[in-house]
Design a protein around this motif. Structure first.
Motif, short mmCIF file in Angstrom:
data_model
loop_
_atom_site.label_atom_id
_atom_site.label_comp_id
_atom_site.label_asym_id
_atom_site.label_seq_id
_atom_site.Cartn_x
_atom_site.Cartn_y
_atom_site.Cartn_z
N GLN A 1 31.96 31.55 32.39
CA GLN A 1 31.69 32.61 33.35
C GLN A 1 32.99 33.10 34.00
O GLN A 1 33.15 34.31 34.24
N PHE A 2 33.88 32.18 34.27
CA PHE A 2 35.15 32.52 34.92
C PHE A 2 35.98 33.45 34.05
O PHE A 2 36.60 34.41 34.53
N ALA B 1 39.10 40.09 41.93
CA ALA B 1 39.07 39.69 40.53
C ALA B 1 40.48 39.60 39.95
O ALA B 1 40.77 38.72 39.14
N PHE B 2 41.35 40.50 40.38
CA PHE B 2 42.73 40.48 39.89
C PHE B 2 43.43 39.19 40.32
O PHE B 2 44.09 38.53 39.51
N ALA C 1 39.86 39.58 50.11
CA ALA C 1 39.55 40.77 49.32
C ALA C 1 38.04 40.94 49.13
O ALA C 1 37.50 42.04 49.25
N GLU C 2 37.37 39.84 48.84
CA GLU C 2 35.92 39.90 48.61
C GLU C 2 35.19 40.35 49.87
O GLU C 2 34.33 41.23 49.83
N ARG D 1 32.77 36.45 38.01
CA ARG D 1 34.08 35.81 37.85
C ARG D 1 34.67 35.45 39.20
O ARG D 1 35.24 34.37 39.38
N VAL D 2 34.54 36.34 40.18
CA VAL D 2 35.06 36.07 41.52
C VAL D 2 34.29 34.92 42.17
O VAL D 2 34.89 34.00 42.76
N GLU D 3 32.97 34.94 42.06
CA GLU D 3 32.15 33.88 42.66
C GLU D 3 32.47 32.52 42.05
O GLU D 3 32.61 31.52 42.77
N VAL D 4 32.60 32.48 40.73
CA VAL D 4 32.90 31.21 40.06
C VAL D 4 34.31 30.74 40.39
O VAL D 4 34.54 29.54 40.58
N ALA D 5 35.25 31.67 40.49
CA ALA D 5 36.61 31.30 40.87
C ALA D 5 36.61 30.59 42.22
O ALA D 5 37.26 29.55 42.39
#
Length: 243
Positions: free
Chosen positions: A203-204, A155-156, A145-146, A212-216
């Motif tokens: 951050q997550f 993000a979802f 997705a990214e 949030r996506v990067e940290v995930a």
């Protein structure tokens, strides 16, 4: 907790102890939850476990006392022992709990057993494989997705697997998973890492969408590395992506 709220909790607990001490089938009381840990928010409930004489039974009870929600769980020593032996999460009730009433020393022994179980805990291979498979799939979907420019979708997916990420952090550290209310209090148990885990989790959960996506993805990469699935990969990475 401080001030009037603290006094109210102390008064309620003293009343409960006095009531229980006059009942022969109650042989132990353990305070658990946020009040026991000392990180309760205003209006928090009281969580109490009552140890009963062998074979005695009482139904779970929830009710208000002086405006405070009080939850009372009952089990005899054998039932309590069984839960501790079969559910790793149970160790935290005793590690964080406060013994209020224990004339026979049963709760003190359970607390010792919980500490040993915590220290010697090792995640099973079956559980390791299950968590690995789930998180590999999540990482794959987030990356696709990214890279496709669908930040909202990424993000979802990251949000829907947030609890599995928490599971993975504790599994990678070979520690029993705490109840959700105890997660923050037990971040210090993650001795293997990842680095700056508290800040990363903030951050997550609370960061901007892209962060949030990067940290995930950072957390997922770290967890899967440490879980070590012995070279078994349930899903291929998309072209151009390396672990």
């Amino acid at each position: 907790m401080k001030g009037d709220a603290d006094l109210l909790y102390q008064t309620l607990l003293q009343e409960i102890i006095e009531e229980a001490s006059g009942q022969e089938e109650i042989i132990g009381i353990l305070l658990t939850g946020s009040v026991a840990r000392g990180d309760a928010l205003p209006g928090a409930d009281l969580d109490l476990r009552f140890i009963l004489t062998p074979g005695a039974r009482r139904a779970f009870h929830r009710g208000l006392r002086q405006g405070v929600l009080v939850e009372q769980e009952y089990a005899d020593a054998a039932g309590t022992q069984y839960k501790l032996e079969t559910n790793p999460m149970e160790v935290y009730a005793y590690l964080d709990g406060c013994i209020l009433f224990d004339p026979q020393g049963i709760l003190a022994l359970l607390k010792e057993q919980a500490q040993r179980r915590f220290e010697t805990y090792r995640i099973s291979e079956q559980e390791r494989e299950k968590i690995t498979s789930w998180l590999e799939a999540a990482r794959f979907k987030i990356r696709v997705a990214e890279r496709g420019g669908h930040l909202l979708k990424a993000a979802f997916v990251a949000g829907t697997v947030s609890w599995q990420v928490i599971e993975g952090l504790w599994a990678a550290n070979n520690r029993p998973l705490p109840p959700n209310g105890s997660i923050w209090a037990h971040l210090e148990d993650l001795s293997q890492g990842p680095p700056d885990v508290e800040e990363r989790l903030k951050q997550f959960f609370c960061g901007e969408t892209k962060q949030r996506v990067e940290v995930a993805l950072e957390l997922l990469d770290w967890i899967l590395l440490y879980l070590d699935s012995e070279g078994k990969t349930s899903l291929p990475l998309e072209p151009g992506v390396q672990d």
